[in-house]
Design an enzyme around this catalytic site. Structure first.
Site, mmCIF file in Angstrom:
data_model
loop_
_atom_site.group_PDB
_atom_site.id
_atom_site.type_symbol
_atom_site.label_atom_id
_atom_site.label_comp_id
_atom_site.label_asym_id
_atom_site.label_seq_id
_atom_site.Cartn_x
_atom_site.Cartn_y
_atom_site.Cartn_z
ATOM 1 N N CYS A 58 -64.054 -78.231 -8.817
ATOM 2 C CA CYS A 58 -64.313 -79.620 -8.621
ATOM 3 C C CYS A 58 -64.463 -80.398 -10.252
ATOM 4 O O CYS A 58 -64.044 -81.397 -10.241
ATOM 5 C CB CYS A 58 -65.642 -79.756 -7.903
ATOM 6 S SG CYS A 58 -65.682 -79.293 -5.988
ATOM 7 N N HIS A 76 -67.839 -85.256 -9.985
ATOM 8 C CA HIS A 76 -68.536 -84.225 -9.638
ATOM 9 C C HIS A 76 -69.922 -84.629 -9.367
ATOM 10 O O HIS A 76 -70.603 -85.143 -10.545
ATOM 11 C CB HIS A 76 -68.328 -82.950 -10.384
ATOM 12 C CG HIS A 76 -68.912 -81.832 -10.012
ATOM 13 N ND1 HIS A 76 -68.626 -81.295 -8.792
ATOM 14 C CD2 HIS A 76 -69.903 -80.996 -10.585
ATOM 15 C CE1 HIS A 76 -69.525 -80.036 -8.549
ATOM 16 N NE2 HIS A 76 -70.227 -79.859 -9.694
#
Length: 502
Positions: free
Chosen positions: A87, A143
């Site tokens: 991510c 993120h």
């Protein structure tokens, strides 16, 4: 904080003056206000969605009618890949326009504003804000936690909600590393409790209340099908019972011809191995939950697309939909991501709207890194210097237009995959290699790297490997692999071959 430029469009008598000011600003490289003639942007991010999407054909039982209808009104990239199969580095790369090997961001921490190479860079939303766009974000776009609260107003004009996943009082599935997020099943009963429903609600409200005097860049980041793979019963009911769920194709002893070093990229993970799923009779339940949670997420994409149409903005809005990384569901003996294989790197990428050919499919390799320069060009903004991706506008006009660049994926320093239209070449930090002919071997079951007759193919792909391999930046944490004094360390601990989890 980024100051929102004044609106451009003035009465006729002032347009010549404004045009002159714009020309002067562009000549000296300054950010200039943007006309309402420039299209809006709807930026849709999805978490951990592989190619199990109807229009991509990654799983025969996948149901994603809303992503499919978006693809039908735009261009679908059939061969799009992430810059990192995780991510934070994936999103950091896309939003800064820089490769992980350039920035040294490989793990779930740190965020871009704590890294020297990216501390002062102009991110994609910042660039649009500086050129007259109203910008807003909802859900997971950066993120989680990577942008401190005190800096969020610098990234988007509006930093909206990013609710976490709902969790049951007790876990449904107890995995070897029994963290709360590693779970799947029917939950919650009410879809409105889902994070993705709330994110869609917030994005819809912003679309309806958007400023009318400037174009918008609105981002919606959906959480599913990232674990926990939860959906209410009605979404599970769209799929056959577990006994009839089609499992992904898996070859016994698939990794016998794969370098041992490949295990080092995912040495210890909270995601369970396939061996555990089989032993616990959880393989089919996980696959069904992944499919169901994907379909629920797709329904929320549909709600946002309908809202865009409802405000009569669809025809003047560029829509881009992408996922930050793929996800294994048993392939190569594992679940999760953090590999350099197709299941982990291959993701949906769709563009639709002004300047985009409808109902087109492109087989040329594309990277998420290409989104930044593509949106800049589609929206008629000045070219942004220093980006490492390449605009996809030629392919959005003609899906058969060739691209000389392959797609590169990096996981930790010195580990890279080069994906061309036909081949995948992998080189690990210890020098070991893999080569797959995706045309003949779409499951990547046969490593051809040791076959001398493919030496030319390997050389052609190896020349694209990054020349810069920056060490992990200070503060790097989670999923980090480094070598110190000849010893490989996974998350700070020495890798011991006898502790390998298969």
């Amino acid at each position: 904080m980024i100051r929102e430029p004044d609106t451009l469009m003035k009465p006729t008598a002032l347009r010549a003056l404004v045009a002159a000011a714009l020309a002067i600003a562009m000549e000296f490289g300054q950010a200039a206000p943007t006309s309402q003639r420039h299209p809006n942007v709807l930026f849709i991010a999805i978490d951990d969605l592989n190619d199990w999407v109807g229009c991509l054909g990654g799983h025969p039982q996948a149901r994603t009618p809303n992503i499919d209808r978006l693809a039908a009104r735009g261009t679908l990239f059939l061969n799009a890949h992430v810059q990192a199969p995780l991510c934070n580095p994936s999103r950091a790369s896309l939003l800064t326009g820089l490769r992980p090997s350039t920035t040294g961001i490989y793990g779930l921490a740190p965020g871009i504003r704590d890294v020297a190479a990216t501390k002062d860079c102009v991110t994609l939303p910042q660039y649009f804000a500086a050129h007259g766009y109203f910008t807003a974000t909802f859900g997971k776009v950066f993120h989680d936690g990577s942008i401190p609260a005190r800096l969020r107003a610098n990234e988007f004009n509006v930093w909206g909600i990013a609710p976490p996943m709902p969790l049951p009082e007790q876990k449904f599935v107890h995995t070897p590393r029994d963290i709360a997020a590693m779970d799947w099943g029917v939950f919650p009963a009410d879809d409105r409790e889902q994070a993705d429903w709330k994110i869609a609600d917030a994005a819809i409200a912003q679309l309806k209340s958007r400023p009318k005097n400037k174009p918008f860049f609105i981002a919606a980041g959906f959480r599913l099908p990232h674990v926990p793979c939860f959906a209410s019963q009605k979404w599970f009911d769209l799929f056959p019972p577990e006994s009839e769920i089609i499992l992904p194709p898996v070859k016994e002893h698939d990794r016998d011809d794969v370098p041992e070093f490949s295990w080092y990229l995912h040495w210890k993970l909270p995601e369970p191995r396939l061996s555990w799923l089989k032993q616990a009779n959880q393989w089919r339940p996980l696959v069904r939950a992944y499919l169901a949670s994907t379909t629920f997420m797709d329904s929320q994409v549909g709600r946002v697309l309908d809202a865009l149409k409802g405000i009569d903005a669809a025809e003047n809005t560029v829509i881009v939909l992408w996922s930050d990384n793929g996800w294994h569901l048993g392939e190569k003996g594992m679940t999760g991501k953090t590999t350099l294989w197709e299941r982990s790197t291959h993701v949906p990428l769709v563009f639709a709207g002004p300047g985009v050919t409808k109902a087109a499919k492109c087989r040329q390799p594309a990277e998420l890194l290409d989104i930044y320069p593509t949106l800049v060009e589609l929206c008629g903004l000045p070219t942004k210097d220093g980006l490492e991706g390449h605009s996809l506008v030629p392919q959005l006009k003609n899906s058969k237009a060739k691209r000389p660049w392959p797609a590169l994926t990096t996981h930790n320093v010195g580990n890279h995959s080069v994906r061309s239209e036909r081949w995948r070449y992998i080189r690990y930090a210890d020098g070991s290699e893999e080569l797959y002919d995706l045309r003949a071997d779409p499951n990547e079951w046969t490593n051809l790297a040791r076959d001398s007759k493919h030496g030319k193919v390997i050389r052609e792909h190896a020349r694209w490997l990054p020349q810069v391999n920056t060490s992990p930046v200070p503060g790097s944490a989670s999923r980090i692999l480094v070598q110190e004094n000849g010893v490989w360390l996974w998350e700070g601990k020495p890798i011991k071959p006898e502790e390998k989890e298969e």
